[in-house]
Design an enzyme around this catalytic site. Structure first.
Site, PDB file in Angstrom:
ATOM      1  N   LYS A   1      20.851  -7.242   0.676  1.00 45.40           N
ATOM      2  CA  LYS A   1      19.968  -7.260  -0.452  1.00 45.40           C
ATOM      3  C   LYS A   1      20.427  -8.454  -1.691  1.00 45.40           C
ATOM      4  CE  LYS A   1      17.955  -3.425  -3.330  1.00 45.40           C
ATOM      5  NZ  LYS A   1      17.981  -2.139  -3.350  1.00 45.40           N
TER       6      LYS A   1
ATOM      7  N   GLU B   1       8.958   1.921  12.448  1.00 48.81           N
ATOM      8  CA  GLU B   1       9.233   0.606  12.961  1.00 48.81           C
ATOM      9  C   GLU B   1       9.211   0.109  14.058  1.00 48.81           C
ATOM     10  OE1 GLU B   1      10.931   2.672  11.079  1.00 48.81           O
ATOM     11  OE2 GLU B   1      11.374   2.157   9.037  1.00 48.81           O
TER      12      GLU B   1
ATOM     13  N   MET C   1       3.740   8.910  36.537  1.00 47.73           N
ATOM     14  CA  MET C   1       4.361   8.160  37.403  1.00 47.73           C
ATOM     15  C   MET C   1       5.689   9.042  37.429  1.00 47.73           C
ATOM     16  SD  MET C   1       4.488   5.518  39.111  1.00 47.73           S
ATOM     17  CE  MET C   1       3.640   4.303  38.594  1.00 47.73           C
TER      18      MET C   1
ATOM     19  N   PHE D   1      25.356   3.782   2.370  1.00 49.90           N
ATOM     20  CA  PHE D   1      24.181   4.562   2.563  1.00 49.90           C
ATOM     21  C   PHE D   1      23.203   3.520   3.409  1.00 49.90           C
ATOM     22  CE2 PHE D   1      19.696   5.666   1.262  1.00 49.90           C
ATOM     23  CZ  PHE D   1      19.690   6.603   2.069  1.00 49.90           C
ATOM     24  N   GLN D   2      22.791   3.913   4.327  1.00 47.32           N
ATOM     25  CA  GLN D   2      21.592   3.035   5.354  1.00 47.32           C
ATOM     26  C   GLN D   2      22.440   1.695   5.819  1.00 47.32           C
ATOM     27  OE1 GLN D   2      17.786   3.131   3.279  1.00 47.32           O
ATOM     28  NE2 GLN D   2      17.259   4.999   4.521  1.00 47.32           N
TER      29      GLN D   2
END
Lengths: 185, 576
Positions: free
Chosen positions: B166, B54, B479, B116-117
């Site tokens: 949801k 993501e 760097m 959950f999640q």
């Protein structure tokens, strides 16, 4: 120095979080923050005291205006204002000391709002100095608990408080060092 | 597409609003809490690019936005899907890039139960978004999404996140698109008054040694032409921030180049010697100013900026013109007078400074058989005619790109400036390519940054995108190694880097590649990549312990630069 900001915000979940988080992440120290309903429906009013200078106050104001939930910001540090703090002080009070404590409270025009066999609860409203003063003289008796609202403030005069119409002026303008020019956005 | 006025699910309303914003490309990764939205997406004319992580989706949306000026859209599920977006959102926030991130959230009744999640993603992203929304009812989807797009693109652009439960996606309600028009966010953009414009003109017209500082705002506001008119009419040289490169043509005689920590020496010297700085859409970042106390002490300062919170934040200015750069330049241009006599001497002084710097320029040093990254970038610039859309990662190669690829047009360099996000190049290049399919897109990355998001090679293969990839491979986190060399007595803690065979890796994804280790091979490899129809990777094996010069050490004055010490080598014939 302590800067006092009066901030009108939408009365929505998260408004307080957004304002407090913004001030914190811009590395300013919040001395106190009081929030409650205002005279307008769906608008809350915050009184925020921040340890900063005039430049810092301008930066906070400009950043606050970037939040969608913020409707109006007023820096009332130097405006004629009514400024109040309220405290509830639970102080130890035996039969021998109770009358002394009550007398002290009266001197400060505070009220006794609860009496128990070994303690009193005193309610005081006033400037922070006045509240500090009462707390200091009560300390020898034993301050068992202390709770304060933090500063709330309102400008003097008939000018109505902020309306939910967005900023009336934008901060951040440095003085123009050109003779004869004085202008602000 | 559905019609307004009927009952729609929250998921259908979401996509209807997105499509009506003109969005056709979306970058995302499905998951449980966003499934209803994914299911509804099939009914809408949207090209969904499934990413491999993501973070990539947000960088793609960001690259899409920076390449086109249009809002980029990224989608993810709740919990880890949403938290994986954080780096990309922060990147967009720091560089004022307009993206809208849509995340699924657990059902509204489960919020707060550590379901959950479940992650409080609106809480997590509070400091790194312009605004964010938690939508728990289908009725609130359209107002939130419409306002999100407006907020993302208006004023100073930036990222906005819309978190939709949801059940809000699954539930239905009457849908009225027009009634959901954003009202709250429509704050007027200020415009300086006539007196302020007059004050600015008085300073500009009288200045003998002025410098324009062109930032990202020039590109965001599409004012390259107006900037050019201002510079030419007033005969004022133009320096650019990293994100401002391309806002003014590098090939223009009045162009100075990049300022700041790795800016050219003559640019920083000119800024320090100036008597007026005209800052346009930039924020005086610490990488630009060096030590604030010693920054352009002899200069008056005009700051043109759309975000009043940026005024007097880092540098105290004499005059702030708060407003849209386009409006301000429109107001200034008619009042620009012919330059005073001193201006000619100033431009001559800058020419002298450039001449002095040329002596140490790596391009003017004899070829000693080593392959230097600066040569790679220079040859890439030549081979592409300076017309490629270059997307860089972060590190030494990014600075060399800024120094040696001369950008003549806006939105031809896409790079993570403010946050300095390693791993940005490859996914951002994917977004840029989708936004501008006809552009020749080059992703330039170091071996370190490339390995952070190289899984998106699969996305390139899956979408069959014609993106050229150049890896500036020096076997170090270059760097950081450079800082260790200068400031930590060459104690190379954790910077030597083992990498896979990048050509073989690309081959595993069906992307051809070639390795280059000699300067004579650079142009050929670039041409081969350009000629190839489809993605191709070039692994440039460059000098390992090379250094970006000049360098202003952190906290040092802008004129206090570490310069290239001496010519690299005696002559050395190229082994070829």
């Amino acid at each position: 120095m302590a800067v006092t900001l009066s901030v009108h915000v939408e009365d929505k979940p998260g408004s307080l979080d957004r304002v407090a988080s913004l001030i914190r992440r811009r590395a300013f120290n919040i001395i106190s923050l009081a929030v409650g309903r205002s005279e307008q429906p769906d608008v809350s009013r915050m009184t925020i005291v921040v340890d900063t200078d005039a430049d810092g106050a301008r930066r906070i104001e400009a950043n606050l205006y970037k939040l969608l939930n913020v409707l109006q910001v007023q820096n009332i540090t130097t405006s004629p204002s009514i400024v109040r703090d309220m405290a509830l002080v639970k102080v130890a009070a035996t039969e021998q000391t109770r009358s002394s404590v009550v007398q002290l409270a009266e001197v400060f025009r505070a009220r006794i709002v609860d009496v128990a066999p070994d303690s009193l609860v005193i309610e005081i409203t006033g400037t922070e100095d006045k509240v500090d003063g009462l707390v200091e003289v009560l300390r020898p008796y034993g301050v068992l608990e202390l709770v304060r609202t933090g500063r709330i403030a309102i400008a003097r005069g008939a000018r109505p408080a902020a309306r939910a119409e967005g900023p009336r002026q934008l901060p951040g303008q440095a003085p123009v060092e050109t003779p004869g020019i004085s202008c602000s956005v | 597409m559905t019609d307004s006025g009927q009952r729609r699910t929250g998921a259908q309303i979401l996509w209807e609003c997105v499509v009506r914003e003109g969005v056709r490309d979306v970058f995302g990764y499905p998951g449980g809490a966003i499934l209803p939205a994914y299911d509804a997406m099939l009914e809408f004319p949207i090209r969904h690019v499934r990413v491999r992580h993501e973070q990539g989706a947000t960088h793609m949306a960001d690259g899409y936005a920076r390449a086109s000026g249009r809002v980029g859209v990224a989608v993810a599920t709740s919990g880890p899907g949403a938290t994986n977006m954080v780096t990309g959102i922060a990147t967009a926030m720091m560089d004022s890039s307009p993206i809208v991130c849509i995340t699924g959230q657990v059902g509204s009744r489960l919020i707060g139960t550590d379901a959950f999640q479940e992650t409080d993603i609106t809480g997590v992203t509070l400091p790194i978004t312009k605004h964010n929304y938690l939508v728990t009812r289908p009725e609130d989807v359209a107002p939130a999404v419409r306002e999100a797009f407006h907020v993302a693109r208006s004023g100073r652009p930036g990222p906005v996140l819309v978190d939709i439960t949801k059940d809000a996606q699954q539930g239905s309600c009457a849908f009225d698109y027009d009634a959901a028009a954003p009202a709250r966010a429509r704050r007027p953009v200020p415009r300086p008054c006539a007196d302020e414009i007059a004050a600015a003109l008085a300073l500009i017209n009288a200045a003998e040694r002025p410098v324009i500082l062109a930032g990202n705002g020039v590109i965001q506001s599409g004012t390259s032409s107006a900037l050019r008119a201002l510079a030419e009419r007033a005969q004022v040289p133009v320096a650019a921030t990293l994100l401002g490169l391309g806002g003014f043509p590098a090939s223009h005689p009045l162009s100075l180049g990049m300022m700041g920590m790795h800016g050219e020496a003559w640019v920083n010297t000119a800024i320090q010697e100036s008597d007026l700085l005209i800052a346009l859409g930039m924020r005086f970042d610490d990488r630009v100013t060096g030590n604030i106390r010693t920054y352009a002490t002899g200069a008056r300062k005009i700051h043109v900026e759309i975000d009043p919170a940026e005024v007097n934040k880092n540098v105290k200015v004499d005059l702030a013109l708060v407003g849209d750069l386009r409006d301000v330049l429109d107001d200034l241009l008619p009042g620009i007078a012919p330059p005073p006599p001193g201006r000619r001497a100033w431009l001559a002084r800058i020419r002298d400074l450039k001449g002095d710097s040329a002596v140490l320029d790596i391009q003017n040093l004899p070829d000693n058989g080593h392959l230097y990254a600066a040569h790679v970038i220079h040859d890439l610039w030549r081979a592409t005619g300076g017309r490629a859309l270059v997307v860089t990662d972060v590190g030494q190669h990014q600075m060399w790109e800024a120094q040696y690829y001369h950008h003549d047009s806006p939105r031809s360099l896409i790079t993570s400036g403010g946050l300095g996000t390693m791993g940005f190049a490859l996914p951002a290049a994917i977004g840029a390519k989708l936004a501008r399919p006809d552009a020749e897109v080059w992703a330039i990355a170091g071996d370190g940054g490339f390995q952070m998001t190289m899984a998106e090679l699969a996305t390139i293969a899956q979408e069959q995108l014609d993106i050229k990839i150049g890896i500036i491979n020096n076997g170090y986190l270059g760097m950081v190694r450079q800082w260790q060399e200068f400031f930590y007595e060459r104690r190379y803690a954790a910077t030597p880097l083992l990498s896979p065979d990048f050509v073989a890796l690309a081959g595993a994804y069906g992307v051809p590649g070639v390795t280059v280790s000699r300067r004579s091979e650079v142009s050929r490899a670039v041409e081969a990549a350009r000629a190839h129809r489809g993605a191709m990777l070039v692994d440039f094996r460059v000098e390992q312990e090379d250094t970006v010069y000049p360098m202003v050490p952190a906290g040092a004055a802008l004129h206090d630069m570490i310069r290239r010490p001496s010519p690299i080598a005696e002559t050395g014939a190229d082994p070829d």
